[in-house]
Write a protein that holds these residues in place. Structure first.
Motif, PDB file in Angstrom:
ATOM      1  N   ARG A  19       0.832  -1.209   0.000  1.00  0.00           N
ATOM      2  CA  ARG A  19       0.000   0.000   0.000  1.00  0.00           C
ATOM      3  C   ARG A  19       0.865   1.257   0.000  1.00  0.00           C
ATOM      4  O   ARG A  19       0.517   2.258  -0.649  1.00  0.00           O
ATOM      5  CB  ARG A  19      -0.941  -0.003   1.205  1.00  0.00           C
ATOM      6  N   ALA A  20       1.985   1.229   0.708  1.00  0.00           N
ATOM      7  CA  ALA A  20       2.890   2.380   0.704  1.00  0.00           C
ATOM      8  C   ALA A  20       3.408   2.649  -0.708  1.00  0.00           C
ATOM      9  O   ALA A  20       3.497   3.802  -1.147  1.00  0.00           O
ATOM     10  CB  ALA A  20       4.056   2.140   1.660  1.00  0.00           C
ATOM     11  N   ALA A  21       3.725   1.580  -1.436  1.00  0.00           N
ATOM     12  CA  ALA A  21       4.176   1.734  -2.822  1.00  0.00           C
ATOM     13  C   ALA A  21       3.058   2.272  -3.701  1.00  0.00           C
ATOM     14  O   ALA A  21       3.288   3.092  -4.600  1.00  0.00           O
ATOM     15  CB  ALA A  21       4.685   0.400  -3.353  1.00  0.00           C
ATOM     16  N   GLU A  22       1.824   1.826  -3.438  1.00  0.00           N
ATOM     17  CA  GLU A  22       0.672   2.343  -4.190  1.00  0.00           C
ATOM     18  C   GLU A  22       0.487   3.830  -3.946  1.00  0.00           C
ATOM     19  O   GLU A  22       0.189   4.596  -4.883  1.00  0.00           O
ATOM     20  CB  GLU A  22      -0.596   1.596  -3.791  1.00  0.00           C
ATOM     21  N   LEU A  23       0.641   4.260  -2.707  1.00  0.00           N
ATOM     22  CA  LEU A  23       0.512   5.679  -2.387  1.00  0.00           C
ATOM     23  C   LEU A  23       1.524   6.503  -3.166  1.00  0.00           C
ATOM     24  O   LEU A  23       1.222   7.611  -3.630  1.00  0.00           O
ATOM     25  CB  LEU A  23       0.693   5.907  -0.878  1.00  0.00           C
ATOM     26  N   SER A  24       2.728   5.957  -3.309  1.00  0.00           N
ATOM     27  CA  SER A  24       3.759   6.658  -4.059  1.00  0.00           C
ATOM     28  C   SER A  24       3.344   6.834  -5.511  1.00  0.00           C
ATOM     29  O   SER A  24       3.536   7.906  -6.093  1.00  0.00           O
ATOM     30  CB  SER A  24       5.079   5.882  -3.976  1.00  0.00           C
ATOM     31  N   ARG A  25       2.739   5.790  -6.080  1.00  0.00           N
ATOM     32  CA  ARG A  25       2.286   5.892  -7.471  1.00  0.00           C
ATOM     33  C   ARG A  25       1.092   6.828  -7.614  1.00  0.00           C
ATOM     34  O   ARG A  25       0.968   7.575  -8.584  1.00  0.00           O
ATOM     35  CB  ARG A  25       1.938   4.507  -8.013  1.00  0.00           C
ATOM     36  N   GLU A  26       0.211   6.822  -6.602  1.00  0.00           N
ATOM     37  CA  GLU A  26      -1.001   7.641  -6.671  1.00  0.00           C
ATOM     38  C   GLU A  26      -0.729   9.126  -6.461  1.00  0.00           C
ATOM     39  O   GLU A  26      -1.284   9.974  -7.156  1.00  0.00           O
ATOM     40  CB  GLU A  26      -2.013   7.164  -5.629  1.00  0.00           C
ATOM     41  N   PHE A  27       0.110   9.422  -5.483  1.00  0.00           N
ATOM     42  CA  PHE A  27       0.266  10.807  -5.059  1.00  0.00           C
ATOM     43  C   PHE A  27       1.677  11.369  -5.229  1.00  0.00           C
ATOM     44  O   PHE A  27       1.893  12.575  -5.089  1.00  0.00           O
ATOM     45  CB  PHE A  27      -0.127  10.967  -3.579  1.00  0.00           C
ATOM     46  N   GLY A  28       2.652  10.487  -5.523  1.00  0.00           N
ATOM     47  CA  GLY A  28       4.031  10.940  -5.533  1.00  0.00           C
ATOM     48  C   GLY A  28       4.663  11.040  -6.898  1.00  0.00           C
ATOM     49  O   GLY A  28       5.867  11.226  -7.009  1.00  0.00           O
ATOM     50  N   SER A  29       3.888  10.912  -7.968  1.00  0.00           N
ATOM     51  CA  SER A  29       4.489  11.017  -9.283  1.00  0.00           C
ATOM     52  C   SER A  29       4.979  12.418  -9.530  1.00  0.00           C
ATOM     53  O   SER A  29       4.310  13.395  -9.167  1.00  0.00           O
ATOM     54  CB  SER A  29       3.485  10.616 -10.367  1.00  0.00           C
ATOM     55  N   SER A  30       6.166  12.518 -10.103  1.00  0.00           N
ATOM     56  CA  SER A  30       6.768  13.830 -10.295  1.00  0.00           C
ATOM     57  C   SER A  30       6.503  14.369 -11.688  1.00  0.00           C
ATOM     58  O   SER A  30       6.760  15.504 -11.966  1.00  0.00           O
ATOM     59  CB  SER A  30       8.276  13.750 -10.065  1.00  0.00           C
TER      60      SER A  30
END
Length: 278
Positions: free
Chosen positions: A267-278
């Motif tokens: 889920r932490a990795a999913e959050l990165s894809r959902e909200f952390g894309s640069s």
């Protein structure tokens, strides 16, 4: 570190409150802290402690040495970008948002296309609220030893600090210690319910459960022996503990815990894809 840097908290919720309480308890002057928070009731609580507050970022922010972003992952990009105009080259940025990568933070803070590498990503946990937390921390290779020491000093105000390598390791920290208190609380609930089912009162069960976990954790922390050895010493062949542990083994307790942690890491990795894309 004998002196405290000037720290701006962007987001004034529970974790920011815990960090500020730890810093103030260590002698940090209230004037060295500032909080940016849109919620008026939260701002009033900060003001009552002698801490300057703002509703939104302005030029005042540029006068602070360290920025701590304590907002939800889905808000992070927008909030970071509202502060960019006030970022100095020497500003150290610390993020406690789950799933937001170091690369994303550096990119969002870029000045004329040049990423800001004075960034630390960390994951404290809720026992920080009682100065008993543990924080996993990661940073780009370019981060100086001075900045690492500053980040360690600040987060140590609420508990222990463990440096790890990169975003993947911070996701693992999130799965272990970040989410870990909830696992422990669930186990406490189960112990209390079990005690009541066996005839004890709620208060009796709660006292026994909390003291047992606190004592066992203290023993594990202070003993030179590993937890497995300590477990074996409590377990007499054919005894009560052995009978209980047999149930855990049959239900594959260890695998259940590891599967749960893997889900949190995913889920932490999913959050990165959902909200952390640069």
């Amino acid at each position: 570190m004998s002196t405290f840097p000037k720290v701006a908290m962007i987001g004034g919720g529970n974790m920011a409150n815990a960090l500020a309480s730890g810093l103030l308890a260590q002698g940090c002057p209230p004037a060295h802290l500032m909080v940016i928070e849109i919620d008026e009731s939260l701002r009033q609580k900060w003001q009552a402690r002698g801490v300057k507050t703002l509703v939104s970022a302005d030029a005042t922010l540029s006068g602070f040495d360290v920025w701590m972003f304590a907002v939800k992952p889905q808000q992070m990009r927008e909030v970071v970008q509202t502060t960019g105009a006030y970022l100095r080259q020497e500003t150290l940025v610390i993020s406690i948002a789950a799933g937001i990568s170091i690369t994303s933070l550096s990119t969002w803070l870029a000045n004329e296309g040049v990423p800001h590498h004075r960034v630390v990503r960390c994951m404290p946990n809720t026992p920080a609220l009682v100065a008993a937390g543990v924080t996993g921390m990661a940073a780009p290779k370019q981060l100086s030893e001075h900045d690492r020491n500053t980040a360690t000093h600040l987060l140590s105000s609420v508990g222990q600090v463990v440096w790890v390598d990169g975003d993947a390791s911070i996701d693992a920290v999130t799965a272990l210690s970040g989410s870990g208190p909830a696992y422990v609380f669930l186990f406490i609930e189960a112990l209390i319910a079990g005690g009541q089912k066996l005839g004890l009162s709620h208060d009796q069960s709660r006292t026994l459960a909390l003291a047992t976990l606190a004592g066992a954790t203290k023993l594990a922390a202070e003993s030179p022996e590993n937890p497995g050895t300590l477990r074996e010493r409590v377990t007499s062949k054919g005894g009560t503990t052995a009978a209980a542990l047999d149930v855990f083994v049959k239900r594959d307790f260890s695998s259940i815990v590891q599967e749960a942690m893997a889900a949190a890491d995913h889920r932490a990795a999913e959050l990165s894809r959902e909200f952390g894309s640069s």
